[in-house]
Design an enzyme around this catalytic site. Sequence first.
Site, PDB file in Angstrom:
ATOM      1  N   GLY A  98      34.441  18.925  31.235  1.00 57.14           N
ATOM      2  CA  GLY A  98      33.701  19.474  30.108  1.00 57.14           C
ATOM      3  C   GLY A  98      33.545  18.519  28.944  1.00 57.14           C
ATOM      4  O   GLY A  98      32.530  18.546  28.243  1.00 57.14           O
ATOM      5  N   CYS A 253      41.769  25.643  30.565  1.00 57.33           N
ATOM      6  CA  CYS A 253      40.495  26.361  30.471  1.00 57.33           C
ATOM      7  C   CYS A 253      40.449  27.503  31.475  1.00 57.33           C
ATOM      8  O   CYS A 253      39.841  28.542  31.221  1.00 57.33           O
ATOM      9  CB  CYS A 253      39.332  25.402  30.704  1.00 57.33           C
ATOM     10  N   CYS A 437      48.717  39.917  37.782  1.00 56.96           N
ATOM     11  CA  CYS A 437      47.976  39.121  36.802  1.00 56.96           C
ATOM     12  C   CYS A 437      46.852  38.394  37.526  1.00 56.96           C
ATOM     13  O   CYS A 437      46.523  38.729  38.663  1.00 56.96           O
ATOM     14  CB  CYS A 437      48.898  38.142  36.073  1.00 56.96           C
TER      15      CYS A 437
END
Length: 484
Positions: A98, A253, A437
């Site tokens: 990114g 991220c 989770c």
Amino acid sequence: MDDLESTCASLRAQISATETQLAGLKRALHEAEQAAAHAKAQSAAATTAGDNHDKPRRWPLLDEEYRRYGRQMIVPQLGLPGQLKLRSARVLIVGAGGLGCPAALYLAGAGVGTLGLIDGDMVDVSNLHRQVLHRSANVGKLKVDSAIEYLRELNPHPTYIPHRAHLTPQEAPEIFQNYDVILDCTDNPATRYLISDTAVLLGKPLVSASALRTEGQLMVLNNPPRPAGDKTGGPCYRCVFPKPPPANSILSCADGGILGPVVGTMGVLQALEAIKVITSTEDEVRPPSLHIFSAYSSPPFRSIKLRSRRANCAVCSAERQVTLDTLRSGLTDYVFFCGSVSPEAVLTAEERIAPREYRAMYPAPTEGAPEKTPTLIDVREKVQYDICNLAESINIPISTIQASAAGSGDETGSSLPAWLPPEIASTDSTDPIYVVCRMGNDSQLAVRRLKELGLDRGGARVVADIQGGFRAWREQVDPEWPEY
């Protein structure tokens, strides 16, 4: 017995020798690939010169370069001298994600002469919303190759050098020494310290940035580069952050999320700072600052002045402990220094259950009612829970669970925190508690916390996590479960 031990010792020695040989072959291959890339670039440059090779050049740039770079050359801060500096500059970008993609895009467009990219990852579809050099057709391709393919189409003039592997302490010095400016476009602390240390030891300015969710940070480090102990040199990453953040506080991220334009903004700023470093004189170097970007704040930008080099810095002080020798030998252990972030050993096998086993024991409510109904706690943050969730689950975010210290109670004097629902906190209930989770990491930490609170009733009550989280749930139970 002695013969067996001798055989084992012999095999270990052979394995060690083979591993040493393999490491040497990898280094030789890397050097050969670099040499081939340089030779190919030089050949292409000679071909481009063509008919102009035998006659004196009237102007320092090719006619096509004047047309291509003219709009930036008329900017007073750049001019022709700046463009010539860019053309002769060698910039290394560590990370083709990114941050690295927009940084490489603008540096290639600006006419940087040599651009190296380091990354060992392959393009994944989850990268495409922010890693702007990669296309859907290149999913599964090495990021470095995907990026260079795009950059060559944008600007064929620079030399592009691929480094198709993750950066290691042993190889970093040999790679960095071939470049003038380094860009840290990575996303983990261990690599950040390695990049900074190597840049300082080799006298390379470093442009470092990071981005997460809607915020980003940017610093120009080791600028101007100076020998160890010289206080006039720019600070390094260790000067700003002498101690790494706690391992369990680090969000990637993938875990914390990232807004594409945010990381894009930081990558573009890295390219800008690199251009300034390349084209500026030493007299124009500004005092070091930490630039902070917050997309949803007003104003979105602010800067904090950084201190100069630390007198006791481990790499840029006169009494440094980190050297090129400690890097090459592996004595500087960055993973150990930053701590492990893997929670794999938090729970035992008996405290975990596979998704398929859980669903076999406890069918979905519409498929039947089990005799003993478990409590299923989804510990993802609410924004993720709202994306997709199981109907029978309740949402208690991991941040809420971790915020309460062990043994602390609520304002009523209870020994249990107020965020626990009554059906879970009941001292009479032995109904199982399962925790799930996204990846199977936070759920382990939550199970450990629930047991610290005594909710397992001394072993009389099952408190376990669903191994692998919803990623494994998609593979084993529901292939239509959204993958994000």
